[in-house]
Design an enzyme around this catalytic site. Structure first.
Site, mmCIF file in Angstrom:
data_model
loop_
_atom_site.group_PDB
_atom_site.id
_atom_site.type_symbol
_atom_site.label_atom_id
_atom_site.label_comp_id
_atom_site.label_asym_id
_atom_site.label_seq_id
_atom_site.Cartn_x
_atom_site.Cartn_y
_atom_site.Cartn_z
ATOM 1 N N SER A 208 15.165 64.763 39.194
ATOM 2 C CA SER A 208 15.897 66.008 39.215
ATOM 3 C C SER A 208 16.046 66.687 38.024
ATOM 4 O O SER A 208 15.795 66.225 36.821
ATOM 5 C CB SER A 208 17.309 65.562 39.810
ATOM 6 O OG SER A 208 17.156 64.798 41.023
HETATM 7 N N1 SAM Z 1 18.108 60.029 40.846
HETATM 8 C C1 SAM Z 1 16.619 59.992 40.440
HETATM 9 C C2 SAM Z 1 16.173 60.007 39.148
HETATM 10 O O1 SAM Z 1 16.997 60.226 37.996
HETATM 11 O O2 SAM Z 1 14.981 60.081 38.889
HETATM 12 C C3 SAM Z 1 16.107 61.059 41.263
HETATM 13 C C4 SAM Z 1 16.023 61.043 42.710
HETATM 14 S S1 SAM Z 1 14.867 61.696 43.725
HETATM 15 C C5 SAM Z 1 15.224 63.185 43.770
HETATM 16 C C6 SAM Z 1 15.407 61.105 45.294
HETATM 17 C C7 SAM Z 1 14.892 59.809 45.656
HETATM 18 O O3 SAM Z 1 15.675 59.129 46.710
HETATM 19 C C8 SAM Z 1 13.591 59.192 45.652
HETATM 20 O O4 SAM Z 1 13.516 58.476 44.857
HETATM 21 C C9 SAM Z 1 13.463 58.756 47.061
HETATM 22 O O5 SAM Z 1 12.622 57.561 47.459
HETATM 23 C C10 SAM Z 1 14.783 58.329 47.268
HETATM 24 N N2 SAM Z 1 15.494 57.946 48.685
HETATM 25 C C11 SAM Z 1 15.057 58.655 49.722
HETATM 26 N N3 SAM Z 1 15.620 58.424 50.844
HETATM 27 C C12 SAM Z 1 16.441 57.127 50.313
HETATM 28 C C13 SAM Z 1 17.164 56.223 50.964
HETATM 29 N N4 SAM Z 1 17.510 56.185 52.242
HETATM 30 N N5 SAM Z 1 17.639 55.134 50.529
HETATM 31 C C14 SAM Z 1 17.447 55.162 49.142
HETATM 32 N N6 SAM Z 1 16.569 55.916 48.520
HETATM 33 C C15 SAM Z 1 16.133 56.949 49.153
#
Ligand code: SAM
Length: 230
Positions: free
Chosen positions: A78
């Site tokens: 993000s």
């Molecule tokens: N906070 C992260 C960072 O610092 O790099 C960025 C997060 S990214 C915007 C969103 C993440 O949520 C992705 O890696 C995606 O695979 C994960 N995601 C989506 N659905 C999910 C779920 N049900 N449980 C866990 N992770 C999930």
């Protein structure tokens, strides 16, 4: 005495780290402080975590740019401002047990680990969970547990949480997350359609859930049993 080529290499590494440090300082001033991030603990934590280590090698020169960046498995790290804004909204004092849904690169979990007592971070992508776990261990973060799984289910075995941060967009607030919030716990989550969401802060108080809108945002989808199906 070190040979000249080793000295030259060390000098290059030092200069590169110095350049990252300067970009990080500029990010704090121009992207965070200038836009109203005032929580000194959040600002300090974001000076401590080397964001460039969390992005793919070919993206490193943009690590401190004012945008989200692609990471492995088609996901994103993000925008720095969004990380700071969400973490500030959690109102942490350092004593909390926190759940971070959507580990991605592990960057937000690393910042959170400097703001709370313990961070459980959960990621559905096995590739991302594995590389984040390895990266965070190499960097020496000892109060972060990385779990591979569906974050819409929360982590009942480690609940209740004083704060929950969800870094992916959901059509609604997943029920299991609300039920795993401690008394007065805060949950910050983007809720809305696939393309546009509102950042919501939900606070549990005396059995009631109070919600506040913190602005329009755009995140990748939260895919799972209590989120989007794909
Ligand atoms: N906070 C992260 C960072 O610092 O790099 C960025 C997060 S990214 C915007 C969103 C993440 O949520 C992705 O890696 C995606 O695979 C994960 N995601 C989506 N659905 C999910 C779920 N049900 N449980 C866990 N992770 C999930």
């Amino acid at each position: 005495m070190l040979p000249m080529n080793v000295l030259a290499l060390l000098r290059r590494v030092f200069e590169r780290e110095q350049a990252y440090h300067e970009r990080q300082q500029a990010m704090i001033g121009q992207q965070l402080t200038a836009r109203g991030i005032a929580d000194q603990r959040v600002l300090h934590a974001m000076t401590q975590v080397p964001r460039h280590v969390f992005v793919p090698a070919k993206m490193r020169e943009y690590a401190y740019a004012d945008c989200a960046l692609p990471i492995e498995d088609g996901q994103t790290i993000s925008q720095p401002f969004m990380v700071a804004y969400m973490l500030q909204a959690l109102r942490l004092d350092g004593s909390e047990r926190v759940l971070d849904v959507g580990t991605g690169s592990g960057y937000a979990a690393a910042v959170l680990s400097l703001l709370a007592a313990h961070v459980y971070t959960i990621e559905r992508s096995p590739v991302l969970a594995g590389s984040a776990r390895e990266r965070l261990a190499q960097l020496g973060y000892t109060n972060i547990s990385v779990v591979e799984g569906d974050g819409t289910e929360g982590l009942p075995e480690h609940a209740p949480f004083d704060a929950i941060s969800v870094a992916a967009a959901s059509p609604w607030i997943p029920r299991p997350l609300l039920s795993q919030l401690a008394h007065c716990g805060r949950l910050v989550i983007p809720v809305g359609s696939y393309d546009q969401q509102l950042l919501i802060r939900a606070t549990c108080q005396d059995g009631e859930v109070l919600t506040e809108q913190l602005g329009k945002v755009r995140f990748v989808p939260l895919i799972g049993e209590h989120g989007w199906t794909n």
